[in-house]
Structures are given as structure tokens and as C-alpha cells.
Design an enzyme around this catalytic site. Structure first.
Site, PDB file in Angstrom:
ATOM      1  CG  ASN A  81      -2.269   0.648   0.897  1.00  0.00           C
ATOM      2  OD1 ASN A  81      -2.326   1.652   0.192  1.00  0.00           O
ATOM      3  ND2 ASN A  81      -3.342   0.103   1.443  1.00  0.00           N
ATOM      4  CG  HIS A 111      24.672   3.708  12.407  1.00  0.00           C
ATOM      5  ND1 HIS A 111      25.749   3.921  11.594  1.00  0.00           N
ATOM      6  CD2 HIS A 111      23.612   4.272  11.786  1.00  0.00           C
ATOM      7  CE1 HIS A 111      25.373   4.600  10.527  1.00  0.00           C
ATOM      8  NE2 HIS A 111      24.063   4.820  10.610  1.00  0.00           N
ATOM      9  CB  ALA A 137      -1.779   1.045   8.743  1.00  0.00           C
ATOM     10  CB  ALA A 155      -2.242  -0.991  12.732  1.00  0.00           C
TER      11      ALA A 155
END
Length: 180
Positions: A81, A111, A137, A155
């Protein structure tokens, strides 16, 4: 896909990677400015970004962001999406029928935690997503994670550990582990 990696920042390998990032940033900028219905233009740019045509029945809704593209392996029938980011330095594999919600971020690089080493090295570990996974999402998938077949990532979840097959994972709470 590559295994866990450690790259010296002041090296020829890092310079080559940085040049690829600039090239792909230019390509994704052009991709994200195209009219949505320009299927030919999108296919051409995706081919340049990934170094090959998209597999059959893959759907990617721009805007779309990646830093390399060449290390992103998409199987057939993947759906991505809008507004997703794939930092694929160490490799990302998405199995068949994976569905990615909007604003999902995959990060394969980082890192070291040590402040002195942080300025010297880039670290990386691949992400592997098995078949038929749904990622909701705004989820963030971190380096080295494997997500098992049929799993669901809720989500907003921040996934730092492997996800077993046919399971639901949730949560985004940050925790202090140590101080220096």
C-alpha cells in the site's frame, strides 16, 4: 539474501552504496511524481529500481520509497500500500500473497550502539517475510527479523524479534535497557 553485515563507513563499499542510494532516491522521486494511471511509466521505473521487472500480479501503490531496490525480493501476488519504506541494504524478501498496509517501514540497516563505533560502521541484517503474511498500517520491521507464514503484524507494531507462523503480534512500547 545476505547474512548479518558490518560495513566500514569510510570505505569503497560504503561509497558505492551511497551512490546507489542517490540513484534510487532520484528514481523513486520520479516514480512518486507520476500520474497514478501511468502503468507503463511506473513499470519502467520499478524495473530500474529493482534491476528487473516486477513479478506477476505484484501491486505497489506510490508513494513508495527504497534506498537500494536491488536487495528487495518480491514474490508473486505481493500487495504494498501507499507510503511504505524499504531500507533494503541487507536484503528483504516478501513471500507470495504478502499484504503490506500503508506507512509500513522495513529497516535492514543500523549502527552499533557504542557511540564511538556508531560513527565508523553501518550494520545490517536481512528481513524475511514468509507467504500469506499481513502487516498492518504503520508497523516497523527491524533488522534480522523473520516473520512466519500466515502471521499478522498489528498496525503500529514495532517488530524486533522473529514472529512465529500463524500468530498475531502487537505492541510498540519502548523500554530503557541500559544507560551509559
Amino acid at each position: 539474501m545476505s547474512s548479518d553485515r558490518l560495513m566500514r563507513i569510510h570505505s569503497a563499499e560504503f561509497q558505492a552504496m551511497a551512490e546507489r542510494v542517490l540513484r534510487v532516491t532520484e528514481l523513486t522521486s520520479r516514480l512518486n511524481a507520476l500520474p497514478f494511471e501511468d502503468e507503463v511509466g511506473k513499470a519502467e521505473l520499478f524495473g530500474q529500481i529493482f534491476g528487473k521487472p516486477l513479478p506477476p500480479k505484484v501491486t505497489i501503490y506510490p508513494p513508495f520509497y527504497t534506498d537500494h531496490g536491488l536487495n528487495l525480493d518480491l514474490a508473486e501476488r505481493v500487495f504494498i500500500n501507499q507510503n511504505c519504506t524499504f531500507l533494503d541494504y541487507a536484503g528483504i524478501r516478501l513471500g507470495e500473497r504478502v499484504m503490506i498496509g500503508p506507512k509500513v517501514t522495513f529497516i535492514t540497516s543500523g549502527h552499533p550502539v557504542d557511540p564511538e563505533e556508531r560513527r565508523l560502521y553501518l550494520t545490517g541484517a536481512p528481513i524475511d517475510v514468509a507467504e500469506n503474511v499481513w502487516i498492518g498500517a504503520g508497523a516497523t520491521i527491524l533488522p534480522g527479523v523473520s516473520i512466519g507464514r500466515d502471521a499478522v503484524v498489528a498496525a503500529g507494531a514495532v517488530v524486533a524479534d522473529d514472529v512465529p507462523p500463524a500468530s498475531l503480534v502487537t505492541g510498540s512500547k519502548a523500554t530503557v535497557h541500559r544507560q551509559w
